[in-house]
Motif scaffolding. Structure first.
Motif, short mmCIF file in Angstrom:
data_model
loop_
_atom_site.label_atom_id
_atom_site.label_comp_id
_atom_site.label_asym_id
_atom_site.label_seq_id
_atom_site.Cartn_x
_atom_site.Cartn_y
_atom_site.Cartn_z
N LEU A 94 3.71 4.80 11.38
CA LEU A 94 4.88 5.59 11.00
C LEU A 94 4.44 6.54 9.88
O LEU A 94 3.80 6.11 8.93
CB LEU A 94 6.02 4.70 10.51
CG LEU A 94 6.51 3.63 11.48
CD1 LEU A 94 7.62 2.79 10.84
CD2 LEU A 94 6.99 4.25 12.79
N ILE A 95 4.76 7.81 10.03
CA ILE A 95 4.37 8.81 9.03
C ILE A 95 5.63 9.43 8.44
O ILE A 95 6.46 9.96 9.17
CB ILE A 95 3.47 9.91 9.65
CG1 ILE A 95 2.19 9.27 10.21
CG2 ILE A 95 3.13 10.97 8.61
CD1 ILE A 95 1.28 10.25 10.93
N ILE A 96 5.74 9.35 7.13
CA ILE A 96 6.88 9.95 6.42
C ILE A 96 6.31 10.98 5.46
O ILE A 96 5.54 10.63 4.55
CB ILE A 96 7.67 8.87 5.65
CG1 ILE A 96 8.12 7.77 6.59
CG2 ILE A 96 8.88 9.50 4.94
CD1 ILE A 96 8.83 6.61 5.89
N THR A 97 6.65 12.23 5.66
CA THR A 97 6.07 13.27 4.81
C THR A 97 7.06 14.38 4.53
O THR A 97 7.90 14.72 5.36
CB THR A 97 4.80 13.86 5.45
OG1 THR A 97 4.20 14.79 4.56
CG2 THR A 97 5.10 14.56 6.77
N SER A 98 6.93 14.94 3.37
CA SER A 98 7.75 16.08 2.97
C SER A 98 6.97 17.38 3.21
O SER A 98 5.81 17.37 3.63
CB SER A 98 8.13 15.97 1.49
OG SER A 98 6.97 15.98 0.68
N THR A 99 7.63 18.49 2.94
CA THR A 99 7.02 19.82 2.96
C THR A 99 7.42 20.50 1.66
O THR A 99 8.53 20.30 1.18
CB THR A 99 7.55 20.64 4.15
OG1 THR A 99 7.17 20.00 5.37
CG2 THR A 99 6.99 22.06 4.14
N ASN A 138 17.04 25.20 3.10
CA ASN A 138 17.15 26.48 2.41
C ASN A 138 15.89 27.32 2.59
O ASN A 138 15.89 28.52 2.32
CB ASN A 138 17.38 26.26 0.91
CG ASN A 138 18.73 25.61 0.65
OD1 ASN A 138 19.70 25.92 1.31
ND2 ASN A 138 18.77 24.70 -0.31
N TYR A 139 14.80 26.67 3.04
CA TYR A 139 13.54 27.37 3.24
C TYR A 139 13.30 27.57 4.73
O TYR A 139 13.55 26.65 5.53
CB TYR A 139 12.38 26.58 2.62
CG TYR A 139 12.50 26.45 1.12
CD1 TYR A 139 11.97 27.43 0.29
CD2 TYR A 139 13.15 25.37 0.53
CE1 TYR A 139 12.07 27.32 -1.09
CE2 TYR A 139 13.27 25.26 -0.84
CZ TYR A 139 12.73 26.24 -1.65
OH TYR A 139 12.84 26.13 -3.02
N PRO A 140 12.80 28.75 5.12
CA PRO A 140 12.58 29.02 6.56
C PRO A 140 11.63 28.04 7.24
O PRO A 140 11.83 27.69 8.39
CB PRO A 140 12.01 30.44 6.55
CG PRO A 140 12.48 31.06 5.27
CD PRO A 140 12.52 29.93 4.28
N ASP A 141 10.58 27.59 6.54
CA ASP A 141 9.62 26.67 7.14
C ASP A 141 10.06 25.23 6.94
O ASP A 141 9.35 24.39 6.38
CB ASP A 141 8.23 26.90 6.52
CG ASP A 141 7.67 28.26 6.89
OD1 ASP A 141 7.71 28.60 8.08
OD2 ASP A 141 7.21 28.98 5.99
N PHE A 142 11.25 24.93 7.41
CA PHE A 142 11.89 23.64 7.23
C PHE A 142 11.06 22.53 7.89
O PHE A 142 10.75 22.58 9.07
CB PHE A 142 13.29 23.70 7.86
CG PHE A 142 14.06 22.42 7.83
CD1 PHE A 142 14.27 21.74 6.64
CD2 PHE A 142 14.61 21.91 8.99
CE1 PHE A 142 15.00 20.56 6.62
CE2 PHE A 142 15.36 20.75 8.98
CZ PHE A 142 15.55 20.06 7.79
N CYS A 143 10.64 21.55 7.10
CA CYS A 143 9.93 20.36 7.58
C CYS A 143 8.61 20.69 8.30
O CYS A 143 8.15 19.93 9.15
CB CYS A 143 10.82 19.55 8.52
SG CYS A 143 12.18 18.70 7.69
N LYS A 144 7.99 21.80 7.96
CA LYS A 144 6.82 22.27 8.70
C LYS A 144 5.67 21.26 8.72
O LYS A 144 5.01 21.08 9.75
CB LYS A 144 6.32 23.59 8.12
CG LYS A 144 5.17 24.23 8.92
CD LYS A 144 4.77 25.58 8.33
CE LYS A 144 3.73 26.27 9.19
NZ LYS A 144 2.49 25.50 9.31
N CYS A 145 5.42 20.59 7.61
CA CYS A 145 4.31 19.63 7.57
C CYS A 145 4.52 18.52 8.59
O CYS A 145 3.62 18.21 9.38
CB CYS A 145 4.16 19.06 6.16
SG CYS A 145 2.85 17.81 6.02
#
Length: 569
Positions: A94-99, A138-145
């Motif tokens: 399971l991978i949990i990561t922010s951007t 609020n950011y265009p690259d939402f959840c990109k990572c």
């Protein structure tokens, strides 16, 4: 033995009693009379987290706690410390990561991210996984990572047991739904291993129930001639039972500006007196909904409702959306592409919930008993013919202390002072980035830490923008602050920034690093933090007599050993 082990009057639910009876029956039944059966072996589970502020780490540990009692043997690991060679041997991950920043992976996930997206990553045909991506719409690259990691794992043959879930700033419900799906898909036991386990008592105040705190003090740190307004805000913790450490963040629940709410209602063609969610529309827009930020998701929904061809085209072109959204707020859609709303609910469905704002704490609890301080840059500008204001910064700037400020703490395990008080500390914090370093210096002073402290601070003008100048001068005089380098960009013809001061003092800076010094950065992620990182690499290469590759390895080793830490936004 045919009778149940657990009598009906035992203090368990029907489901718990049935499960325990089955479990005990299995233990005492075997083909050999003297053999005692053993419960099934726990399934291995690896939980990897990437985090800039600690959210992902906290969720990863919550997953481990939940699944650890349901037939799994979880291992929680920082992505920065994970041996990527093991990934092809894993059965369930399971991978949990922010951007953060402009679609970038958090610092501790950058190495894993770069490796996975490179040609060096092998196929993972036996790997089962799921990704929980944290972000801010609020950011265009939402959840990109998280998106990139998920797509790359699929491309390399891994199989998702649950499709990726992308979480916005208010992620509690999405997280719980994802975790429930993971439990079901992974075959978690339906009953807890310890039926009599008592749940830990929830604290009285926290994220689900913010503390209504009293605002004690609120003043502008900038001089009269400054182009900026930076507020020093002091808040009482008396009666809260809450505690914090330097390096943590304060979450503030704001309310929307009443004047802006009225403008918003007028643009929407509604009175504000409409009944909705047990309140008036005006009340819920003031207290509960984000009516300022214009997100891609919101624009797409509004385009569909309004039928606007222009907005539909913008929604399909991310770069065009980025250009359009700069300086605009949701009210601009209502004005530029007006539409009618059949009900207040049809408007609310377009809006996100009003989320808390996180501020780096600028005080030490050992220096200010029952208080917490924050340093807030007030956002205010004109764009597209309208005055724009930051929701929370103006809420705090204009707060007169007559009503409570709802708060809770966001704790982090990463952005902390060294455990060894003799360790040298190097801090780079221009503008409001000074906040956690004021807390660090207060803490080092209050605890009599003997380690050297070096601060790089910058802003526009020394005369009007030298935040906490008096306190820093006192620390220099007393020896708490060993060195102070300032960079006031507009006090001379050629602009000077903190990274320039780092290069000027590179020889001694490298000497501090070689002495085991910890290097901290706080502030703007898109420009300042990148320039400081580049300067750090230059210093290491030049004064460590290293190649570019060797300097990169040196800095990467600092990150892995938690000696290079960033609180950037």
């Amino acid at each position: 033995m045919n009778a149940p082990f657990i009598p009906e009057n035992a203090p368990f639910s029907v489901e718990q009693r049935a499960w325990l009876n089955g479990f005990l029956a299995g233990m005492f039944s075997s083909q050999d009379a003297g053999e005692v059966g053993q419960p099934a072996a726990a399934k291995p589970l690896t939980i990897l987290w990437g985090s800039q502020t600690g959210n992902s780490e906290g969720l990863a540990r919550k997953v481990a706690k939940t699944l650890g009692g349901k037939g799994f043997e979880p291992t929680v690991c920082d992505l920065g410390e994970y041996d990527v060679a093991k990934l092809s041997e894993e059965s369930l991950v399971l991978i949990i990561t922010s951007t953060f920043g402009e679609g970038e992976p958090p610092d501790n996930a950058a190495g894993f991210y770069d490796w996975l997206l490179s040609d060096a990553a092998p196929e993972f045909k036996s790997l089962k996984y799921s990704v929980l991506a944290l972000g801010d719409s609020n950011y265009p690259d939402f959840c990109k990572c998280g998106v990139d990691i998920d797509l790359r794992l699929k491309a390399l043959g891994a199989t998702p047991i649950v499709e990726r879930v992308d979480c916005d700033a208010d992620y509690d419900d999405e997280f719980e739904a994802w975790l429930t799906s993971v439990e079901e898909a992974a075959g978690a036991a339906t009953a807890e291993a310890a039926a009599s386990e008592v749940e830990a008592e929830e604290p009285a105040y926290g994220k689900k129930n913010p503390f209504p705190a009293k605002l004690l003090n609120n003043y502008n740190l900038n001089g009269e001639d400054s182009a900026k307004q930076t507020r020093h805000v002091e808040i009482s913790l008396e009666g809260s039972g809450l505690s914090y450490e330097p390096g943590d963040a304060l979450a503030v629940m704001p309310v929307n500006d009443p004047e802006y709410v009225e403008d918003f209602l007028k643009a929407a063609g509604l009175t504000g007196e409409e009944a909705v969610e047990g309140k008036t529309l005006r009340e819920v827009l003031t207290e509960n909904y984000d009516i300022t930020n214009l997100t891609l998701k919101g624009l797409k929904a509004y385009a569909e409702l309004s039928g606007s061809t222009k907005l539909k085209e913008l929604a399909e072109d991310k770069e065009a959306f980025k250009g359009y959204v700069w300086g605009r707020q949701f009210i601009d859609l209502l004005i530029e592409e007006p539409t009618s709303f059949e009900s207040p609910e049809s408007l609310l469905r377009l809006l996100g919930k009003l989320s808390p704002r996180l501020y780096s704490i600028s005080s030490s609890p050992n220096a200010h008993k029952d208080e917490v301080h924050v340093t807030v840059g007030v956002v205010s500008y004109d764009a597209h013919g309208r005055s724009r204001k930051g929701v929370c910064s103006n809420f705090l700037a204009n707060h007169d202390g007559s009503s409570p400020v709802r708060i809770y703490f966001h704790h982090t395990t990463s952005f902390k002072l060294p455990e060894d008080p003799t360790t040298p500390v190097i801090m780079v914090g221009p503008g409001t980035g000074i906040a956690p370093f004021r807390a660090y210096l207060e803490e080092r002073d209050a605890t009599n830490a003997s380690g050297k402290n070096w601060l790089f601070f910058g802003d526009q003008h020394a005369a009007s923008d030298f935040l906490y100048e008096e306190q820093l001068s006192q620390y220099l005089e007393s020896g708490v602050l060993t060195r102070l380098e300032t960079a006031f960009s507009r006090d001379q013809e050629k602009k000077i920034y903190v990274q320039d001061r780092m290069l000027e003092h590179g020889k001694e800076l490298y000497a501090w690093l070689e002495q085991g010094g910890h290097f901290y950065v706080c502030g703007d992620a898109s420009r300042m933090a990148k320039d400081v990182d580049s300067a750090l690499h230059q210093v290491v290469a030049e004064y460590g007599n290293k190649s570019i590759e060797e300097a990169e390895a040196y800095v990467e080793a600092m990150k892995k050993s938690k000696r290079y830490l960033r609180d950037v936004y």
